[in-house]
Scaffold this active site. Structure first.
Site, PDB file in Angstrom:
ATOM      1  N   SER A  71       0.819  -1.224   0.000  1.00 45.14           N
ATOM      2  CA  SER A  71       0.000   0.000   0.000  1.00 45.14           C
ATOM      3  C   SER A  71       0.853   1.274   0.000  1.00 45.14           C
ATOM      4  O   SER A  71       0.327   2.358  -0.181  1.00 45.14           O
ATOM      5  CB  SER A  71      -0.959   0.003   1.190  1.00 45.14           C
ATOM      6  OG  SER A  71      -0.255   0.264   2.379  1.00 45.14           O
ATOM      7  N   LYS A 108       1.382   4.206   7.041  1.00 47.17           N
ATOM      8  CA  LYS A 108       0.597   5.137   6.235  1.00 47.17           C
ATOM      9  C   LYS A 108       1.265   6.520   6.225  1.00 47.17           C
ATOM     10  O   LYS A 108       2.078   6.818   7.090  1.00 47.17           O
ATOM     11  CB  LYS A 108      -0.816   5.304   6.824  1.00 47.17           C
ATOM     12  CG  LYS A 108      -1.723   4.070   6.682  1.00 47.17           C
ATOM     13  CD  LYS A 108      -2.246   3.907   5.276  1.00 47.17           C
ATOM     14  CE  LYS A 108      -3.195   2.727   5.139  1.00 47.17           C
ATOM     15  NZ  LYS A 108      -2.528   1.414   5.242  1.00 47.17           N
TER      16      LYS A 108
END
Lengths: 153, 424
Positions: A71, A108
């Protein structure tokens, strides 16, 4: 690179960074010489220590972690890469952070608004996450470096 | 002024740093070989788990409350301890590391320091940077800093994890609150004597007269009394090399065979020799002991111990091993089931003060060889052994629930997810 020493009381091993025997990479200020003696040889005493580069700022609070999943591909962090995470840094907007969500480690990019935090992936297959419940969320550390290995065949 | 910094439930806290799921769960950490409980998280203490209890005795409690049981992972604890100690050095140039989880700091010229700022700052720096909670006690002497630390630890919310003893009023109140058995350096025997004369807390101890204290508790007791009165008497000790070095273990199975014991004793001598060389010392006396299982009174009991004087001070594993085996030969009795053995080195001197006899001296190659061996074992992880040691590692310490070495082995570092999160 790393040197262990033992406390004399029991078998406790300490890791300390020993800069005296790091494998230093010769660094040429004027590019990589190829084949014939180069005037750059005179400047060989310039060397790089990756240890110092990664851990030198704050060796006590930097931990290594291994990344699972894709991701964060857009930020250049791929599956299986090793990241250096500094717990002591104050998070800033745009930092890539190791976060704890319900006690799981997740990676993230931080996007801080006036009233809430968004966790942004760097891969369009994934969705941003809005943090509404601060109870189950914690920023564990800030990513400072990534170590990649490119010869996987 | 001094500060005593102490990590809260250190081993349990270390296990939590990289396993956040263990937060608020009861944890116990076991001794070498997974024998007894050597550390407990706050939750385990609340469940009534006692220090030192053999783990098999609390199996039911473990099951009932889902207590997380960890083998001791000294590699991890040592690394995190070193990180904590390094971080706190930014607060004072004078640091005495007192144990794996405690350190004294000295603040000279204390009127320039605002401890109400430094205390919370220390806690914040360590909990944020490493993830280990600490308590801090500030006081004009080391013994009082210990007392202040205890108060901070006992009332974390009220004190914000730090407490300062900076007035006589606070000192007396704190000493009255401190039970005599909790005073630094007062052991069980002293406690019994003191209670018999009506001394139940630290304040009452300071009210005894000096000559009485000196008579019954020696000069060490007197220094402690002065320290508790607020007069700095116990200063930073020079870190002295240990005066004896022991490596002892219980076996997970009982051993009858002499060759098996030989291997254990050889391994213990090797480990003790390593510790000896670490502190740059030699030794002149080596003791070997072997015990049967005293918890099995149904079996014949025996314990043997033998001390051998070495012909010259040495730290060579060759020599230590040779004499350890001679000692074992003299005490081994066949027909018993042995459960525990140990090697103790004494008569320790610093390497440069070596006194050699006229004609007996160590093969000079030993020192060089030992040096190379120590270095290689450090790099390769104990790959170089003596022929008398167990080369195939048939025998292994029991560590059934060992956590990964999160900070010292690249194969063990934490995994961070960059995959879809279905939490929300």
């Amino acid at each position: 690179m790393m040197k262990e020493r033992f406390l004399i009381t029991n078998r406790v091993s300490f890791i300390e960074f020993d800069y005296s025997d790091t494998k230093e990479v010769p660094y040429y200020d004027g590019g990589i010489p190829a084949g014939f003696p180069s005037p750059a040889d005179d400047f060989k005493e310039l060397t790089i220590s990756f240890d110092k580069e990664v851990f030198g700022t704050s060796p006590s609070t930097i931990f290594c972690a291994r990344v699972t999943g894709s991701s964060m591909e857009g930020a250049g962090i791929s599956n299986n890469d090793i990241i250096a995470v500094d717990r002591s840094l104050e998070p800033k907007n745009g930092d890539i952070a190791v976060c704890l969500i319900y006690d799981d480690f997740t990676l993230k990019r931080l996007h801080v608004n006036k009233d809430c935090v968004w966790l942004m992936p760097e891969n369009e297959k994934y969705k941003p996450i809005q943090i509404t419940d601060n109870e189950s969320f914690q920023i564990w550390g800030i990513v400072t470096h990534t170590l990649k290995y490119h010869r996987k065949h | 002024m001094y500060a005593l910094i102490d990590c809260n439930n250190f081993y349990a806290s270390c296990e939590r740093v990289f396993r956040p799921k263990l937060r608020n769960k009861p944890i116990v950490v076991l001794s070498n070989n997974d024998g007894c409980v050597v550390a407990r998280s706050q939750e385990s203490k609340a469940l009534g788990v006692k220090m030192g209890v053999p783990i098999f005795q609390i199996n039911d409690l473990v099951k009932e409350h889902g207590i997380v049981v960890c083998s001791s992972n000294y590699t991890l604890y040592g690394d995190l301890s070193n990180r904590v100690m390094t971080l706190i050095k930014q607060f004072s140039p004078d640091v005495e590391i007192y144990s794996i989880d405690e350190a004294f700091l000295k603040f000279n010229g204390f009127k320039y320091f605002d401890f109400d700022k430094i205390g919370p700052e220390m806690h914040k720096v360590v909990i944020k940077g490493i993830g280990i909670p600490i308590s801090v006690g500030f006081a004009p002497t080391k013994a009082l800093a210990k007392v202040a630390n205890k108060i901070a630890k006992k009332f974390p919310e009220r004190t914000n994890n730090y407490y300062i003893i900076d007035t006589d009023e606070k000192r007396i109140k704190a000493l009255k609150w401190t039970a005599i058995e909790d005073v630094w350096g007062i052991g069980r025997q002293h406690t019994t004597r003191l209670k018999s004369i009506g001394v139940h807390n630290a304040y009452q101890f300071t009210q005894l007269n000096d000559s009485y204290v000196r008579k019954y508790f020696t000069v060490v007791g007197l220094r402690l009394k002065k320290d508790l009165e607020g007069e700095p008497t116990i200063d930073f000790e020079d870190i002295k090399p240990k005066q004896n070095i022991a490596t002892t273990r219980s076996f997970d199975v009982m051993m009858e065979n002499k060759d098996d014991l030989r291997e254990r004793v050889s391994t213990f001598a090797t480990l003790a020799g390593e510790k000896l060389r670490k502190q740059n010392s030699n030794c002149e006396l080596i003791t070997v002991f072997i015990y049967t299982n005293r918890f099995r009174q149904d079996l014949p009991q025996y314990h043997g111990s033998k001390t051998v004087k070495l012909p010259f001070p040495t730290s060579s594993t060759f020599e230590l091993n040779k004499y350890a085996q001679i000692a074992l030969d003299s005490i081994f009795e066949p027909g018993y089931k042995y459960k525990k053995a140990g090697v103790i080195l004494m008569g320790i001197s610093q390497d440069e003060t070596m006194q050699l006899s006229m004609f007996e001296y160590e093969n000079p190659k030993h020192k060089i060889l030992m040096n190379v061996m120590d270095k290689m074992n450090l790099k390769l992880g104990d790959k170089i052994k003596f022929g008398s040691q167990d080369l195939k590692r048939k025998w292994k310490m029991r560590q059934d629930s060992l956590s990964p070495c999160f900070t010292t082995n690249l194969n063990d570092i934490i995994k961070v997810n960059a995959i879809s999160n279905d939490y929300l």
